[in-house]
Design a protein around this motif. Structure first.
Motif, PDB file in Angstrom:
ATOM      1  N   THR A 123      82.540  20.213  -0.180  1.00 14.77           N
ATOM      2  CA  THR A 123      81.931  20.407  -1.506  1.00 14.77           C
ATOM      3  C   THR A 123      82.186  19.190  -2.381  1.00 14.77           C
ATOM      4  O   THR A 123      81.278  18.698  -3.070  1.00 14.77           O
ATOM      5  CB  THR A 123      82.505  21.663  -2.184  1.00 14.77           C
ATOM      6  OG1 THR A 123      82.256  22.809  -1.366  1.00 14.77           O
ATOM      7  CG2 THR A 123      81.848  21.881  -3.537  1.00 14.77           C
ATOM      8  N   ALA A 124      83.418  18.685  -2.338  1.00 15.22           N
ATOM      9  CA  ALA A 124      83.748  17.488  -3.111  1.00 15.22           C
ATOM     10  C   ALA A 124      82.956  16.280  -2.620  1.00 15.22           C
ATOM     11  O   ALA A 124      82.492  15.449  -3.420  1.00 15.22           O
ATOM     12  CB  ALA A 124      85.251  17.206  -3.029  1.00 15.22           C
ATOM     13  N   GLU A 125      82.784  16.169  -1.291  1.00 19.14           N
ATOM     14  CA  GLU A 125      81.996  15.077  -0.731  1.00 19.14           C
ATOM     15  C   GLU A 125      80.553  15.121  -1.245  1.00 19.14           C
ATOM     16  O   GLU A 125      79.961  14.085  -1.566  1.00 19.14           O
ATOM     17  CB  GLU A 125      82.000  15.171   0.796  1.00 19.14           C
ATOM     18  CG  GLU A 125      83.243  14.614   1.452  1.00 19.14           C
ATOM     19  CD  GLU A 125      83.284  13.102   1.418  1.00 19.14           C
ATOM     20  OE1 GLU A 125      82.430  12.452   2.051  1.00 19.14           O
ATOM     21  OE2 GLU A 125      84.171  12.565   0.731  1.00 19.14           O
TER      22      GLU A 125
ATOM     23  N   HIS B 134      79.533  16.433  -4.076  1.00 21.92           N
ATOM     24  CA  HIS B 134      79.555  16.026  -5.490  1.00 21.92           C
ATOM     25  C   HIS B 134      79.632  14.507  -5.619  1.00 21.92           C
ATOM     26  O   HIS B 134      78.919  13.897  -6.431  1.00 21.92           O
ATOM     27  CB  HIS B 134      80.760  16.665  -6.197  1.00 21.92           C
ATOM     28  CG  HIS B 134      80.651  18.151  -6.379  1.00 21.92           C
ATOM     29  ND1 HIS B 134      79.455  18.815  -6.359  1.00 21.92           N
ATOM     30  CD2 HIS B 134      81.617  19.093  -6.599  1.00 21.92           C
ATOM     31  CE1 HIS B 134      79.669  20.109  -6.558  1.00 21.92           C
ATOM     32  NE2 HIS B 134      80.966  20.302  -6.699  1.00 21.92           N
ATOM     33  N   GLU B 135      80.496  13.900  -4.820  1.00 19.00           N
ATOM     34  CA  GLU B 135      80.669  12.442  -4.881  1.00 19.00           C
ATOM     35  C   GLU B 135      79.399  11.715  -4.447  1.00 19.00           C
ATOM     36  O   GLU B 135      79.017  10.699  -5.034  1.00 19.00           O
ATOM     37  CB  GLU B 135      81.843  12.014  -3.990  1.00 19.00           C
ATOM     38  CG  GLU B 135      83.212  12.440  -4.503  1.00 19.00           C
ATOM     39  CD  GLU B 135      83.677  11.608  -5.675  1.00 19.00           C
ATOM     40  OE1 GLU B 135      82.951  10.675  -6.087  1.00 19.00           O
ATOM     41  OE2 GLU B 135      84.775  11.887  -6.187  1.00 19.00           O
TER      42      GLU B 135
ATOM     43  N   LYS C 251      82.036  14.051 -10.818  1.00 20.31           N
ATOM     44  CA  LYS C 251      83.311  13.443 -10.429  1.00 20.31           C
ATOM     45  C   LYS C 251      84.484  14.336 -10.829  1.00 20.31           C
ATOM     46  O   LYS C 251      85.462  14.467 -10.078  1.00 20.31           O
ATOM     47  CB  LYS C 251      83.449  12.057 -11.072  1.00 20.31           C
ATOM     48  CG  LYS C 251      82.555  11.001 -10.428  1.00 20.31           C
ATOM     49  CD  LYS C 251      82.805   9.638 -11.004  1.00 20.31           C
ATOM     50  CE  LYS C 251      82.009   8.564 -10.285  1.00 20.31           C
ATOM     51  NZ  LYS C 251      82.439   8.389  -8.887  1.00 20.31           N
TER      52      LYS C 251
ATOM     53  N   ALA D   2      84.598  17.171  -8.298  1.00 14.32           N
ATOM     54  CA  ALA D   2      85.190  16.734  -7.025  1.00 14.32           C
ATOM     55  C   ALA D   2      86.698  16.565  -7.164  1.00 14.32           C
ATOM     56  O   ALA D   2      87.462  16.952  -6.273  1.00 14.32           O
ATOM     57  CB  ALA D   2      84.550  15.426  -6.575  1.00 14.32           C
TER      58      ALA D   2
ATOM     59  N   THR E 243      89.932  18.457  -5.078  1.00 10.44           N
ATOM     60  CA  THR E 243      90.753  17.695  -4.119  1.00 10.44           C
ATOM     61  C   THR E 243      92.008  17.060  -4.711  1.00 10.44           C
ATOM     62  O   THR E 243      92.954  16.779  -3.961  1.00 10.44           O
ATOM     63  CB  THR E 243      89.910  16.575  -3.482  1.00 10.44           C
ATOM     64  OG1 THR E 243      89.436  15.689  -4.516  1.00 10.44           O
ATOM     65  CG2 THR E 243      88.714  17.155  -2.727  1.00 10.44           C
TER      66      THR E 243
END
Length: 278
Positions: free
Chosen positions: A51-53, A55-56, A232, A235, A239
């Motif tokens: 999910t963070a990937e 967003h980034e 950002k 994300a 993490t």
């Protein structure tokens, strides 16, 4: 004689397992403190990691669009600078035409007409020189939109704005540069003055359109930057490690490790006491 296997007491085994677990947690905490992240790979937390990937990646795509918008702003500003300069030249041409209306003698009028023609030539040059990175909004064919500026706002390119521009040459503005006999009488000069007035009005209208488009692009720039920050932050929330919490964990684990080592030493004393019998 067969050798007997070495066995640990239950107390020693329990303390050893606890110490091994503590060491593993210490390594994990040290890794989080060193990287600043609680999720460093998909193995740590697959859902949070991917999910963070996402967003980034979206933030990166939007950053590229934001750069394109910045270039679009400069293109519009270049066109606006050209319009302002052309307005100045039109004012100068109008002053020459007005002077010609009251001029005495054909030689004076012809001299003024020649200067007028030069100003017209400079207007054409100004319109041709107002481009930015290959796009000139003052040399656009309004009938075909050829040379128009297309600005894309979202990462997929579905949200966009087309800045049409216009033909800012004397031909596009409807100004006819008089030939040698063009200013033979006052009525001809009056026609040139009327054309200049109409051209000035057209430039004012087109400048207003460009200003409106510039406002839209600028607003989308600000919105895009806001979205980049949100993505950002999202994300990071998935993490990033809480450094205060991890620091407290490190102190607690170090204390537990020291206590575990002491406890293991105490548990081994029972076995050592057997040696004193010999």
């Amino acid at each position: 004689m067969a050798m007997q296997p070495i066995t640990l007491t239950s107390g020693m085994r329990a303390n050893l397992v606890s110490l091994q677990n503590t060491n593993s947690l210490l390594e994990l905490t040290q890794k989080r403190l060193a990287s600043g992240k609680k999720v460093n790979s998909a193995l740590d937390d697959p859902v949070a990691y991917f999910t963070a990937e996402a967003h980034e990646q979206r933030a990166s795509d939007l950053a590229a669009r934001k750069d394109e918008m910045s270039e679009a702003v400069q293109t519009v500003k270049a066109a606006d600078a050209g319009i302002q300069s052309i307005n100045t030249l039109i004012a100068a041409a109008k002053s020459l035409a007005t002077s010609a209306m009251s001029a005495e003698g054909s030689d004076v009028r012809e001299s003024l007409r020649g200067q007028f023609a030069e100003v017209m030539s400079q207007i054409d040059s100004m319109a041709g020189d107002s481009g930015y990175k290959g796009i000139n909004l003052l040399s656009v064919d309004a009938s075909t939109s050829a040379g128009a500026l297309n600005v894309y706002f979202d990462e997929e390119g579905t949200s966009s704005l087309q800045v049409l521009g216009f033909d800012a040459t004397t031909s596009g503005l409807g100004i006819i540069s008089p030939d040698a006999d063009g200013w033979a009488d006052t009525a001809d000069i009056r026609t040139s003055v009327d054309q200049l007035t109409a051209a000035k009005d057209q430039l004012r209208t087109e400048s207003s359109k460009l200003s409106n488009n510039l406002s839209i692009i600028t607003a989308r720039q600000e919105f895009t930057q806001g979205m980049i920050n949100v993505l950002k932050d999202g994300a990071a929330g998935l993490t990033n490690a809480d450094m205060n919490e991890e620091g407290a964990n490190m102190l607690m684990l170090q204390t537990r490790q020291a206590l575990g080592t002491t406890s293991l030493s105490l548990a081994s004393q029972a076995a050592q006491s057997v040696l004193r019998l010999f």
